[in-house]
Design an enzyme around this catalytic site. Structure first.
Site, PDB file in Angstrom:
ATOM      1  N   LEU A 123      -5.497  10.795   0.121  1.00 36.43           N
ATOM      2  CA  LEU A 123      -5.199  11.056  -1.288  1.00 36.43           C
ATOM      3  C   LEU A 123      -4.814  12.511  -1.517  1.00 36.43           C
ATOM      4  O   LEU A 123      -5.124  13.391  -0.690  1.00 36.43           O
ATOM      5  CB  LEU A 123      -6.420  10.711  -2.146  1.00 36.43           C
ATOM      6  CG  LEU A 123      -6.849   9.238  -2.168  1.00 36.43           C
ATOM      7  CD1 LEU A 123      -8.219   9.111  -2.818  1.00 36.43           C
ATOM      8  CD2 LEU A 123      -5.819   8.393  -2.902  1.00 36.43           C
ATOM      9  N   ALA A 145      -7.261  15.555  -0.744  1.00 38.69           N
ATOM     10  CA  ALA A 145      -8.215  15.151   0.296  1.00 38.69           C
ATOM     11  C   ALA A 145      -8.455  16.258   1.325  1.00 38.69           C
ATOM     12  O   ALA A 145      -9.478  16.276   2.001  1.00 38.69           O
ATOM     13  CB  ALA A 145      -7.718  13.895   1.008  1.00 38.69           C
ATOM     14  N   SER A 205       1.545   9.505   2.083  1.00 41.85           N
ATOM     15  CA  SER A 205       2.023   8.260   2.715  1.00 41.85           C
ATOM     16  C   SER A 205       1.065   7.106   2.434  1.00 41.85           C
ATOM     17  O   SER A 205       0.366   6.651   3.336  1.00 41.85           O
ATOM     18  CB  SER A 205       2.223   8.458   4.228  1.00 41.85           C
ATOM     19  OG  SER A 205       1.115   9.085   4.835  1.00 41.85           O
TER      20      SER A 205
END
Length: 637
Positions: A70, A73, A143
């Site tokens: 995320l 992160a 991604s």
């Protein structure tokens, strides 16, 4: 596109945006090359040739590590930290960050499903090119879909290049609390649409090779986990040197023993036998025997064996004129200790011992008042080097062999203990509470850095020492008492004996002490005040500056897997009634108890201040010095 979407809809329950993204990747995977009249050209420079130029160990290291997770992160933070660590190790690498790529290569792309897909495709292709060039590509991109990560993986597989997914699994609530770019706040306010984790899905990787961050691990721990995986896969070289033991395999032992019996003999003394043990067990890897002249000169002049391997102390075998005449030109000789054949030396090379130059370079003096210098001058005028085949494991049968663990045995023990950090402490003296304070402090600092189970390698030197040092059996007994009283916790400590002789060469020798513990698997090394030092043999001063060992070790080449932990000076705090780290601002509160003062306490039966050493440990040390004083008095009568 519509037909592909309908197919996906029939086999999955996916939201429209995810459907569209998956369809895009299916389409891209099957899209033919648009350009015509082109021919793919094969490189004439092979990956092997690139590795010889780029690789730290001349091995091809090209691969891609794909950091996904995320926003917030810590993907880029981790990838850049891994980049710094690999660079420190000499591994070619480059970090590709999502935002950075969108300011250049992908600046014409937005955040529609099609643009997101094209963004990942381009970056995957660039990562593949980096990897093909022998570089570790560290690509950090949200991604969010399995399909885009699969596309990147398939591109690498087609090129026979390793592809590693690292899922930075920091929970959404933590990422949102961090919100370093303020994007979550905007997404919650409706200012950003299709934001991953808020109103757009993130698909957890189905086949991530590495997962970090789910439990709040520190960056240090995450970096180590990534690097450990790459090492295990042999994608990058390990930090700890490869250990080569020189023992003859059991299946060949009988034949080698028979061969040794018929070869010319060279008798060796106890100190040389200790050095032979050092070589045989792999403490000096990659050395394969006593140094030949070229290795000896490189060690003397450069403190190394090659561009990447530290070796500051010569490991050489002396011989005299008569012995030289007997072994010169022989294809092999047998080394004999106390009448027993112990090793075969192949293609022995005899050369001048250059004693004065050796001592001046190694010790900074060549005065025979130095005990090891005196030993060097007492030996013959030649040295003999050559590869060794050691006939059997070396045992001294003194009741201490259980503590003599080889580097490979120690590495196996650390692995069995499940430790994630090994810190080593070298000593040749009994442990007082100042030493213990430093070891305890190191343990706490490693825990604070995120390590879960640091283990101390308590590693007293077990070879030759000068006459007035405390003998090994007494030191081991005292160390066991320290552990029994839990001054050091036994569950976090491995007590073992380092078989090397002591040479008292200060900053030169401390590099050897560190390198050998690196070979044993240590990643952290505590360097003491005036390590490997002693009093000057003529002048009323120490041979070496007290801080030079620490300073030299921190800049020494060829110790790539060791982090040096400098010694903090400890003294007895009179107000606390305990050993404490010295505070110059409160120097009147401290009393320094030198080794000379400690020995005087012990010889006279006087007790040191409470808290200087654990009581049972002090009793052992005191009894040793009292008995020595009685023996000296009896001998004087």
């Amino acid at each position: 596109m519509r037909s592909i979407t309908r197919i996906l809809q029939s086999i999955s329950i996916l939201d429209p945006k995810t459907l569209k993204q998956c369809a895009f990747f299916v389409k891209m995977a099957s899209t033919p090359v648009k350009a015509t009249n082109i021919t793919k050209v094969k490189h004439t420079v092979t990956r092997k040739k690139r590795a010889e130029l780029l690789g730290v160990d001349s091995k091809f290291n090209g691969c891609t590590v794909w950091f996904t997770g995320l926003s917030g992160a810590g993907k880029t933070t981790l990838s850049f930290a891994v980049e710094a660590e690999l660079t420190r190790r000499g591994v070619p690498c480059y970090g590709l960050d999502g935002d950075n790529c969108r300011t250049g290569l992908n600046k014409n792309l937005g955040f529609s499903p099609e643009d997101r897909g094209e963004n990942i495709r381009r970056v995957a292709e660039v990562s593949k090119l980096f990897a093909d060039g022998g570089i570790v590509a560290l690509s950090s991109f949200i991604s969010p879909y399995n399909a885009d990560r699969k596309l990147a993986r398939d591109l690498h597989a087609a090129a026979d290049l390793p592809f590693v997914v690292c899922h930075v699994a920091t929970p959404l609530d933590v990422c949102e609390a961090r919100d370093p770019k303020g994007l979550y706040k905007k997404a919650r306010a409706g200012e950003i649409k299709g934001f991953t984790g808020v109103d757009s899905a993130y698909e957890v990787p189905e086949n991530a090779e590495i997962t970090v961050g789910a439990n709040g691990e520190s960056i240090d721990v995450c970096v180590r986990k990534v690097c450990d995986y790459l090492e295990e896969r042999e994608i990058i070289p390990g930090t700890h040197p490869k250990i080569t033991e020189l023992f003859v395999p059991q299946s060949e032992r009988a034949a080698k023993v028979a061969e040794a019996a018929g070869l010319p003999k060279l008798n060796i003394d106890k100190v040389s036998m200790q050095w032979l043990q050092v070589l045989a067990e792999g403490w000096a890897s990659p050395l394969t025997g006593f140094m030949r002249e070229s290795e000896f000169l490189r060690c003397l002049h450069f403190n190394s064996l090659d561009a990447h391997t530290n070796q500051s102390v010569p490991i050489v075998l002396p011989c005299n004129d008569e012995e030289k005449a007997a072994i010169s030109g022989k294809e092999a000789i047998t080394l004999v200790y106390e009448g027993k054949d112990v090793a075969i030396m192949r293609t022995p090379e005899v050369f001048d011992a250059i004693k004065e130059e050796r001592c001046a370079r190694q010790f900074g003096l060549h005065h025979k008042g130095h005990p090891y210098v005196d030993m060097v001058y007492a030996y013959g005028d030649f040295l003999v080097g050559g590869d060794l085949e050691v006939l059997e494991e070396i045992k001294w049968n003194d009741g201490l062999d259980e503590f003599r663990k080889t580097p490979l045995q120690l590495r196996a023990e650390f692995k069995e203990l499940g430790c994630d950090a090994v810190y080593a402490f070298q000593l040749r003296n009994p442990i007082h509470n100042g030493h213990a304070l430093l070891m305890q402090d190191t343990h706490e600092k490693l825990i604070a850095r995120g390590f879960k189970k640091p283990v101390l390698l308590l590693h007293p030197l077990g070879g030759w020492t000068k006459e007035d040092d405390v003998p090994l059996p007494v030191r081991i007994q005292q160390h066991k008492a320290v552990l029994a009283e839990r001054v050091l916790k036994p569950e976090n400590t491995v007590l073992a004996i380092f078989p090397s002789p002591m040479v008292y060469a200060g900053p030169t020798e401390v590099q050897w002490h560190a390198k050998s513990r690196e070979n044993a698997g240590a990643s952290f090394y505590i360097v003491g005040r005036d390590p490997a030092g002693m009093g000057h043999p003529v002048e009323d001063r120490n041979m070496f500056q007290a801080h030079h060992g620490r300073e030299v070790l921190q800049m020494a080449p060829g110790l790539k897997s060791l982090e040096i932990i400098p010694f903090r000076v400890a003294a007895y705090n009179d107000k606390k009634g305990a050993m404490d780290f010295f505070d110059p601002a409160k120097k009147e509160d401290f009393t320094f108890i030198s080794g000379t003062k400690m020995r005087k306490f012990a010889r006279t039966g006087e007790m040191p201040p409470d808290g200087f050493m654990c009581p049972s440990g002090w009793k052992i040390v005191s009894e040793f010095y009292l008995n020595r004083a009685k023996e000296a008095a009896a001998a004087a009568k």
